[in-house]
Design a protein around this motif. Structure first.
Motif, PDB file in Angstrom:
ATOM      1  N   ARG A 316       0.832  -1.211   0.000  1.00 52.77           N
ATOM      2  CA  ARG A 316       0.000   0.000   0.000  1.00 52.77           C
ATOM      3  C   ARG A 316       0.858   1.250   0.000  1.00 52.77           C
ATOM      4  O   ARG A 316       0.513   2.263  -0.623  1.00 52.77           O
ATOM      5  CB  ARG A 316      -0.923  -0.012   1.229  1.00 52.77           C
ATOM      6  N   ASN A 319       2.029   1.818  -3.564  1.00 55.15           N
ATOM      7  CA  ASN A 319       0.926   2.295  -4.402  1.00 55.15           C
ATOM      8  C   ASN A 319       0.586   3.749  -4.096  1.00 55.15           C
ATOM      9  O   ASN A 319       0.347   4.555  -4.997  1.00 55.15           O
ATOM     10  CB  ASN A 319      -0.306   1.422  -4.199  1.00 55.15           C
ATOM     11  N   THR A 320       0.580   4.089  -2.778  1.00 53.41           N
ATOM     12  CA  THR A 320       0.282   5.483  -2.395  1.00 53.41           C
ATOM     13  C   THR A 320       1.360   6.411  -2.906  1.00 53.41           C
ATOM     14  O   THR A 320       1.074   7.522  -3.406  1.00 53.41           O
ATOM     15  CB  THR A 320       0.161   5.580  -0.867  1.00 53.41           C
ATOM     16  N   SER A 322       3.308   5.919  -5.517  1.00 49.77           N
ATOM     17  CA  SER A 322       3.181   6.041  -6.970  1.00 49.77           C
ATOM     18  C   SER A 322       2.048   6.987  -7.345  1.00 49.77           C
ATOM     19  O   SER A 322       2.184   7.800  -8.258  1.00 49.77           O
ATOM     20  CB  SER A 322       2.928   4.657  -7.567  1.00 49.77           C
ATOM     21  N   SER A 323       0.956   6.922  -6.597  1.00 50.08           N
ATOM     22  CA  SER A 323      -0.167   7.825  -6.881  1.00 50.08           C
ATOM     23  C   SER A 323       0.226   9.274  -6.631  1.00 50.08           C
ATOM     24  O   SER A 323      -0.124  10.178  -7.405  1.00 50.08           O
ATOM     25  CB  SER A 323      -1.371   7.446  -6.022  1.00 50.08           C
ATOM     26  N   GLU A 324       0.950   9.516  -5.554  1.00 47.63           N
ATOM     27  CA  GLU A 324       1.353  10.897  -5.252  1.00 47.63           C
ATOM     28  C   GLU A 324       2.378  11.405  -6.259  1.00 47.63           C
ATOM     29  O   GLU A 324       2.375  12.593  -6.604  1.00 47.63           O
ATOM     30  CB  GLU A 324       1.910  10.955  -3.828  1.00 47.63           C
ATOM     31  N   ASN A 326       2.440  10.514  -9.396  1.00 44.41           N
ATOM     32  CA  ASN A 326       1.630  10.840 -10.575  1.00 44.41           C
ATOM     33  C   ASN A 326       0.890  12.155 -10.383  1.00 44.41           C
ATOM     34  O   ASN A 326       0.740  12.946 -11.322  1.00 44.41           O
ATOM     35  CB  ASN A 326       0.633   9.720 -10.845  1.00 44.41           C
ATOM     36  N   ALA A 327       0.448  12.396  -9.143  1.00 42.92           N
ATOM     37  CA  ALA A 327      -0.222  13.675  -8.869  1.00 42.92           C
ATOM     38  C   ALA A 327       0.749  14.834  -9.039  1.00 42.92           C
ATOM     39  O   ALA A 327       0.383  15.913  -9.536  1.00 42.92           O
ATOM     40  CB  ALA A 327      -0.802  13.659  -7.460  1.00 42.92           C
ATOM     41  N   ASP A 330       1.128  15.496 -12.650  1.00 49.71           N
ATOM     42  CA  ASP A 330      -0.038  16.230 -13.146  1.00 49.71           C
ATOM     43  C   ASP A 330       0.062  17.703 -12.783  1.00 49.71           C
ATOM     44  O   ASP A 330      -0.316  18.587 -13.572  1.00 49.71           O
ATOM     45  CB  ASP A 330      -1.316  15.628 -12.548  1.00 49.71           C
TER      46      ASP A 330
END
Length: 712
Positions: A316, A319-320, A322-324, A326-327, A330
């Motif tokens: 987790r 994954n968290t 990687s999401s941040e 990507n944010a 962006d």
């Protein structure tokens, strides 16, 4: 109209029946012609057809490519020369390995062979370039390339002693020519693309330089521009732009470093770098789970569960993270878009402001340089992409519209005409022999033919029929289908017999005093004689006569099979015995009619003519005449067995059965002549044409309302 159809049907039937004879004559004629025609060594010519489209082909711009008619003609003539050029021929030689071919490769000349035979000089085969030139010369002499009149078609012909080799060389020549043409167009497009790609990198650098110069000029002269225009908002926009640039760079650097730590698996570094609440919470849980795992006993179920939970927390966390990341990316893209929008707004505001002539001139110069650089880059990029697409989408200007096939006949000498004429003669001779055989030698196909050849009246033509069940006799149709064509044909034969009896000149009292004897015979076996004998007997019985049917064929008795009987003894045993009291043991009663039948049981292994000629048989016939109205004798065929000639003396009428298109005319004439000598003076021979093909169909067309195959 009907007569024409019948004649055509008869002709086609004759051709079908005598197809084997016609085929043998045709093959013989063709064989003789082939032997004569193939005396010379054949040379085969195989031809391929190429179509040239002189218009320029560009799939990206299909509307282009129109050319003038005068240039088209010159282009087609040029392509003809290209097809037979040495460049193309050399590639064909390499592809087909013709230098080692027995026909096109290096061989000894006539002079060299003579000198070798006389042992005056040991010749040596040329090699290397000399061998290649010799193969090229041989192939060039075997190739003919020409334009078809004023069309866009080019004919490529190759001659060889082998038909397959001629076809292979013609196809190879056309393939090599088209491949060479296509490769030339592709290489030309790729060469142009490579030239433009060198200029494209320069144009790209020029865009970057010109755009950067414009923005740098504004940034460096923002104070002067603010002073000239009196607009403080321009300075604020420049400051905001600088802040966005710095923030974007910082965010991009953070995202890149976090991605690198994530790729390295440094979870602690990721948490320290990003410092998000979610990551810190997961880091706390991870530390707590690590501590619990260290306190647990190694290998225990608790340790296994803790290790699984630790792996889930770390998953987790990744994954968290990687999401941040990507944010963050962006955010970088959003900042970039905002920065570009603000920069364009700043440029627009500056250019629309009231600037001094010097500043305005420099700005317009920088703007024009950037615009020119962009235009040049876009033009070069579009052209480069167009050339790359053209290189992969090139089409040859020529295409094969008819590939070469292995010729079936040589072009030299011209054997086709010889074989064709011999084939026509063979067909004509075969048809003539078929008509001659059919009408003078072979089987009978019409009542007129039977009457003309045998010189006897014809009672009826019986159609070919098939039983509805495998074991049922065709004679059953007399009862089960009394209105069928078959039954009517049998009744027609019976009427002919009755008419012949009336012509004998007997008084009614004499005719009623004794029964009449009707004999059925044929030339050869398997002509339907037994079936017709049983059918005739049933026809008489159905008309109210008392009928006796005797199976006189002791060599091959078969009536008992037609009626489904299995007798233990028959006429043979009756005539062979010394006693005449056991006649009841060989008598059967027809289940369908009242016909009384003297059956046969088994075939005789000895001659039976002495039994037929004996007193016992004569006594049997006399008794039958006194007891029955009609006595039907099913006798052996006249050709293989002599018994029928002895039986003929007892007959009042003889039905001679001929099988349609099968019974030999010569054999039938001999059998009738023998019967004429054996029969009594008042006995008349009447012919029946049996098992005629398509009779039912023609009768149904004409008289369909009079016939029915339903039970009457």
């Amino acid at each position: 109209m009907d007569d024409t159809q019948i004649n055509l049907r008869a002709i086609f039937g004759l051709l079908q029946r005598q197809f084997r004879l016609i085929l043998i004559v045709l093959i013989s004629a063709l064989a003789l012609a082939t032997i004569a025609a193939f005396a010379l060594t054949p040379i085969y010519t195989s031809s391929a057809l190429i179509m040239v489209d002189p218009s320029a082909k560009n799939l990206l711009e299909p509307e282009t490519g129109m050319t003038s008619a005068s240039s088209d003609s010159a282009r087609i003539d040029s392509e003809v020369e290209l097809v037979r050029s040495d460049n193309v021929l050399l590639k064909v030689i390499q592809e087909q390995n013709l230098t080692s071919d027995s026909e096109f490769g290096v061989t000894l000349g006539t002079t060299a062979r003579i000198l070798q035979f006389l042992r005056l000089r040991e010749p040596q085969l040329p090699s290397g370039e000399a061998a290649l030139n010799e193969a090229l010369s041989t192939l060039r002499n075997a190739v003919t390339v020409q334009r078809r009149a004023l069309t866009y078609l080019i004919s490529v012909q190759v001659r060889s002693e082998s038909p397959q080799k001629a076809a292979d060389l013609a196809n190879s020549l056309t393939r090599v020519y088209i491949a060479d043409q296509l490769a030339s167009k592709v290489n030309s497009a790729l060469a142009s693309r490579d030239t433009l790609q060198a200029r494209l990198s320069q144009a790209r650098e020029l865009i970057v330089s010109s755009e950067g110069s414009f923005d740098s000029f504004i940034a460096q002269n923002i104070d002067r521009i603010t002073q000239d225009t009196g607009r403080n908002d321009l300075a604020q926009m420049q400051a905001q732009l600088d802040q966005l640039l710095a923030a974007r760079q910082q965010t991009a650097a953070l995202a890149d470093s976090a991605r690198a730590l994530l790729d390295q698996g440094d979870l602690d570094g990721i948490v320290a770098s990003l410092q998000s609440d979610a990551l810190l919470e997961l880091e706390r849980q991870r530390d707590e789970m690590t501590a619990n795992l260290a306190a647990a006993e190694a290998g225990s179920p608790l340790a296994v569960n803790l290790r699984q939970e630790l792996a889930a927390i770390e998953g987790r966390l990744r994954n968290t993270a990687s999401s941040e990341i990507n944010a963050l990316r962006d955010t970088v893209q959003a900042d970039q878009a905002q920065e570009d929008s603000l920069r364009q707004d700043l440029r627009s505001q500056v250019l629309t402001s009231e600037l001094s002539g010097d500043v305005l001139a420099q700005l317009y110069e920088l703007q024009q340089n950037a615009q020119i650089a962009r235009t040049q880059y876009q033009t070069l990029l579009a052209r480069t992409q167009d050339l790359e697409a053209q290189a992969t989408l090139q089409l040859a200007d020529s295409r094969i519209v008819s590939p070469a096939l292995a010729p079936q006949s040589p072009s030299f000498p011209n054997k086709t005409l010889i074989v064709l004429v011999s084939g026509l003669i063979g067909i004509g001779l075969g048809i003539a022999l078929a008509f001659l055989y059919e009408n003078l030698i072979g089987g009978f196909t019409s009542e007129e033919q039977v009457a003309s050849v045998l010189k006897t009246p014809v009672a009826a033509t019986v159609p070919r029929e098939r039983s509805k069940t495998e074991n049922a006799s065709l004679a059953n149709l007399m009862v089960t289908a009394p209105l069928s064509i078959y039954a009517e044909s049998v009744r027609r034969a019976r009427a002919a017999v009755d008419h012949a009896m009336r012509k004998r000149g007997e008084t009614p009292s004499e005719a009623a005093a004794q029964g009449k004897v009707v004999m059925l015979t044929s030339t050869a076996p398997n002509e339907g004689k037994t079936t017709l004998a049983l059918s005739l007997a049933r026809s008489y019985a159905l008309s109210g006569h008392s009928v006796l049917l005797i199976d006189c064929d002791m060599r091959k008795p078969s009536i008992h099979r037609h009626i489904g009987a299995e007798p233990s003894k028959g006429l043979l045993q009756f005539l062979s015995s010394d006693s005449m009291t056991d006649i009841s043991g060989i008598v059967q009663k027809d289940e369908l009619t009242d016909v009384t039948i003297v059956v046969g049981a088994r075939r005789s292994d000895l001659p039976t003519d002495q039994l037929i000629a004996g007193r016992a048989f004569s006594s049997l016939i006399r008794s039958a005449r006194q007891s029955f109205d009609v006595v039907v004798l099913d006798t052996p065929p006249i050709g293989p067995v002599v018994d029928g000639l002895y039986i003929a003396a007892h007959a009042d009428a003889i039905l001679f059965i001929t099988r349609w298109a099968s019974t030999s005319q010569l054999d039938a004439r001999k059998s009738v002549a023998a019967l004429e000598n054996a029969k009594g003076p008042d006995c008349q021979i009447i012919a029946v044409l049996n098992e005629r093909d398509a009779s039912a169909a023609s009768y149904q067309r004409k008289y369909g309302g009079y016939y029915s195959y339903t039970t009457g």
